[in-house]
Design a protein around this motif. Structure first.
Motif, PDB file in Angstrom:
ATOM      1  N   MET A   1      47.331  25.025  50.871  1.00 15.63           N
ATOM      2  CA  MET A   1      46.574  26.238  50.683  1.00 15.63           C
ATOM      3  C   MET A   1      47.213  27.044  49.561  1.00 15.63           C
ATOM      4  O   MET A   1      48.430  27.123  49.476  1.00 15.63           O
ATOM      5  CB  MET A   1      46.535  27.051  51.961  1.00 15.63           C
ATOM      6  CG  MET A   1      45.804  26.390  53.095  1.00 15.63           C
ATOM      7  SD  MET A   1      45.701  27.509  54.504  1.00 15.63           S
ATOM      8  CE  MET A   1      44.300  26.805  55.300  1.00 15.63           C
ATOM      9  N   LYS A   2      46.345  27.667  48.767  1.00 15.24           N
ATOM     10  CA  LYS A   2      46.832  28.481  47.662  1.00 15.24           C
ATOM     11  C   LYS A   2      46.563  29.955  47.937  1.00 15.24           C
ATOM     12  O   LYS A   2      45.503  30.335  48.425  1.00 15.24           O
ATOM     13  CB  LYS A   2      46.149  28.065  46.358  1.00 15.24           C
ATOM     14  CG  LYS A   2      46.587  26.694  45.889  1.00 15.24           C
ATOM     15  CD  LYS A   2      45.995  26.374  44.551  1.00 15.24           C
ATOM     16  CE  LYS A   2      46.447  24.978  44.118  1.00 15.24           C
ATOM     17  NZ  LYS A   2      45.850  24.588  42.855  1.00 15.24           N
ATOM     18  N   ASP A  16      41.713  26.780  50.635  1.00 13.74           N
ATOM     19  CA  ASP A  16      42.170  25.417  50.881  1.00 13.74           C
ATOM     20  C   ASP A  16      41.662  24.483  49.780  1.00 13.74           C
ATOM     21  O   ASP A  16      41.022  24.921  48.821  1.00 13.74           O
ATOM     22  CB  ASP A  16      41.788  24.935  52.283  1.00 13.74           C
ATOM     23  CG  ASP A  16      40.290  24.785  52.504  1.00 13.74           C
ATOM     24  OD1 ASP A  16      39.513  24.741  51.530  1.00 13.74           O
ATOM     25  OD2 ASP A  16      39.880  24.690  53.680  1.00 13.74           O
ATOM     26  N   ASP A  17      41.929  23.204  49.926  1.00  8.41           N
ATOM     27  CA  ASP A  17      41.547  22.208  48.920  1.00  8.41           C
ATOM     28  C   ASP A  17      40.039  22.059  48.761  1.00  8.41           C
ATOM     29  O   ASP A  17      39.564  21.529  47.766  1.00  8.41           O
ATOM     30  CB  ASP A  17      42.160  20.842  49.266  1.00  8.41           C
ATOM     31  CG  ASP A  17      43.674  20.861  49.182  1.00  8.41           C
ATOM     32  OD1 ASP A  17      44.232  21.730  48.474  1.00  8.41           O
ATOM     33  OD2 ASP A  17      44.312  20.013  49.828  1.00  8.41           O
ATOM     34  N   HIS A  18      39.283  22.525  49.756  1.00  9.88           N
ATOM     35  CA  HIS A  18      37.820  22.440  49.719  1.00  9.88           C
ATOM     36  C   HIS A  18      37.194  23.756  49.270  1.00  9.88           C
ATOM     37  O   HIS A  18      36.002  23.965  49.458  1.00  9.88           O
ATOM     38  CB  HIS A  18      37.281  22.035  51.091  1.00  9.88           C
ATOM     39  CG  HIS A  18      37.841  20.741  51.583  1.00  9.88           C
ATOM     40  ND1 HIS A  18      37.501  19.523  51.051  1.00  9.88           N
ATOM     41  CD2 HIS A  18      38.762  20.483  52.540  1.00  9.88           C
ATOM     42  CE1 HIS A  18      38.161  18.565  51.668  1.00  9.88           C
ATOM     43  NE2 HIS A  18      38.950  19.123  52.578  1.00  9.88           N
ATOM     44  N   GLU A  21      37.835  29.842  51.951  1.00 15.51           N
ATOM     45  CA  GLU A  21      38.785  30.940  52.084  1.00 15.51           C
ATOM     46  C   GLU A  21      39.180  31.118  53.546  1.00 15.51           C
ATOM     47  O   GLU A  21      38.354  30.991  54.449  1.00 15.51           O
ATOM     48  CB  GLU A  21      38.180  32.241  51.566  1.00 15.51           C
ATOM     49  CG  GLU A  21      38.022  32.272  50.069  1.00 15.51           C
ATOM     50  CD  GLU A  21      37.516  33.622  49.573  1.00 15.51           C
ATOM     51  OE1 GLU A  21      36.829  34.333  50.329  1.00 15.51           O
ATOM     52  OE2 GLU A  21      37.814  33.950  48.412  1.00 15.51           O
ATOM     53  N   TRP A  22      40.463  31.419  53.758  1.00 21.23           N
ATOM     54  CA  TRP A  22      41.024  31.672  55.080  1.00 21.23           C
ATOM     55  C   TRP A  22      41.902  32.913  55.016  1.00 21.23           C
ATOM     56  O   TRP A  22      42.581  33.141  54.023  1.00 21.23           O
ATOM     57  CB  TRP A  22      41.903  30.503  55.527  1.00 21.23           C
ATOM     58  CG  TRP A  22      41.175  29.223  55.724  1.00 21.23           C
ATOM     59  CD1 TRP A  22      40.882  28.291  54.773  1.00 21.23           C
ATOM     60  CD2 TRP A  22      40.637  28.720  56.935  1.00 21.23           C
ATOM     61  NE1 TRP A  22      40.206  27.243  55.319  1.00 21.23           N
ATOM     62  CE2 TRP A  22      40.046  27.477  56.661  1.00 21.23           C
ATOM     63  CE3 TRP A  22      40.609  29.201  58.248  1.00 21.23           C
ATOM     64  CZ2 TRP A  22      39.423  26.715  57.628  1.00 21.23           C
ATOM     65  CZ3 TRP A  22      39.998  28.428  59.215  1.00 21.23           C
ATOM     66  CH2 TRP A  22      39.415  27.202  58.912  1.00 21.23           C
ATOM     67  N   ALA A  41      52.718  26.313  55.050  1.00 20.33           N
ATOM     68  CA  ALA A  41      51.901  26.143  56.253  1.00 20.33           C
ATOM     69  C   ALA A  41      52.706  26.341  57.535  1.00 20.33           C
ATOM     70  O   ALA A  41      52.150  26.734  58.559  1.00 20.33           O
ATOM     71  CB  ALA A  41      51.241  24.768  56.250  1.00 20.33           C
ATOM     72  N   ARG A  47      45.052  31.676  61.863  1.00 24.06           N
ATOM     73  CA  ARG A  47      44.240  31.546  60.657  1.00 24.06           C
ATOM     74  C   ARG A  47      42.784  31.740  61.022  1.00 24.06           C
ATOM     75  O   ARG A  47      42.336  31.343  62.095  1.00 24.06           O
ATOM     76  CB  ARG A  47      44.515  30.236  59.946  1.00 24.06           C
ATOM     77  CG  ARG A  47      43.675  29.108  60.243  1.00 24.06           C
ATOM     78  CD  ARG A  47      44.081  27.908  59.412  1.00 24.06           C
ATOM     79  NE  ARG A  47      43.274  26.807  59.900  1.00 24.06           N
ATOM     80  CZ  ARG A  47      43.157  25.664  59.308  1.00 24.06           C
ATOM     81  NH1 ARG A  47      43.835  25.429  58.212  1.00 24.06           N
ATOM     82  NH2 ARG A  47      42.395  24.740  59.801  1.00 24.06           N
ATOM     83  N   LYS A  49      38.757  31.739  59.384  1.00 19.44           N
ATOM     84  CA  LYS A  49      37.866  31.371  58.293  1.00 19.44           C
ATOM     85  C   LYS A  49      37.184  32.626  57.782  1.00 19.44           C
ATOM     86  O   LYS A  49      36.640  33.411  58.550  1.00 19.44           O
ATOM     87  CB  LYS A  49      36.826  30.358  58.774  1.00 19.44           C
ATOM     88  CG  LYS A  49      35.998  29.799  57.654  1.00 19.44           C
ATOM     89  CD  LYS A  49      35.106  28.695  58.175  1.00 19.44           C
ATOM     90  CE  LYS A  49      34.278  28.108  57.061  1.00 19.44           C
ATOM     91  NZ  LYS A  49      33.360  27.098  57.578  1.00 19.44           N
TER      92      LYS A  49
END
Length: 107
Positions: A1-2, A16-18, A21-22, A41, A47, A49
């Motif tokens: 996650m960025k 995340d990679d998809h 947003e979280w 992580a 967390r 969504k």
């Protein structure tokens, strides 16, 4: 996650990679982070969504102690009652705790 955005040291918006947003919560999760940094992580305790950032933007207004107390209560209640809080319930609890705290200051 960025890392995307800091709400406070213990709550941040990440992607995340998809490209989903979280909102993540964890001790020091947002401390010193810059946009694009990877988030550890192992620090994430909660967390959520992010479907509507208008509802979660209020997290940035809450003192660190509000997020900490909310996380502690959720962890204890989930363990004791064998239930799982959803995102909405967590955020509503944090909002109620914040309202209680701010109402005490005005009295």
């Amino acid at each position: 996650m960025k890392f995307v955005r800091n709400y406070n040291n213990n709550a941040a918006l990440v992607v995340d990679d998809h490209h989903v947003e979280w909102v993540v919560v964890g001790k020091g999760i947002g401390f010193g982070k810059k946009t694009g940094d990877l988030v550890d992580a192992s620090k994430i305790t909660q967390r959520f969504k992010s479907e509507n950032t208008a509802n979660i933007d209020n997290l940035g207004e809450y003192d660190k102690s509000i997020i900490d107390v909310t996380s502690d209560i959720v962890n204890d209640v989930e363990s004791f009652l064998k239930v799982k809080f959803n995102d909405y319930q967590y955020l509503i609890l944090a909002d109620h705790i914040n309202c209680l705290r701010t109402s005490k200051r005005t009295h």
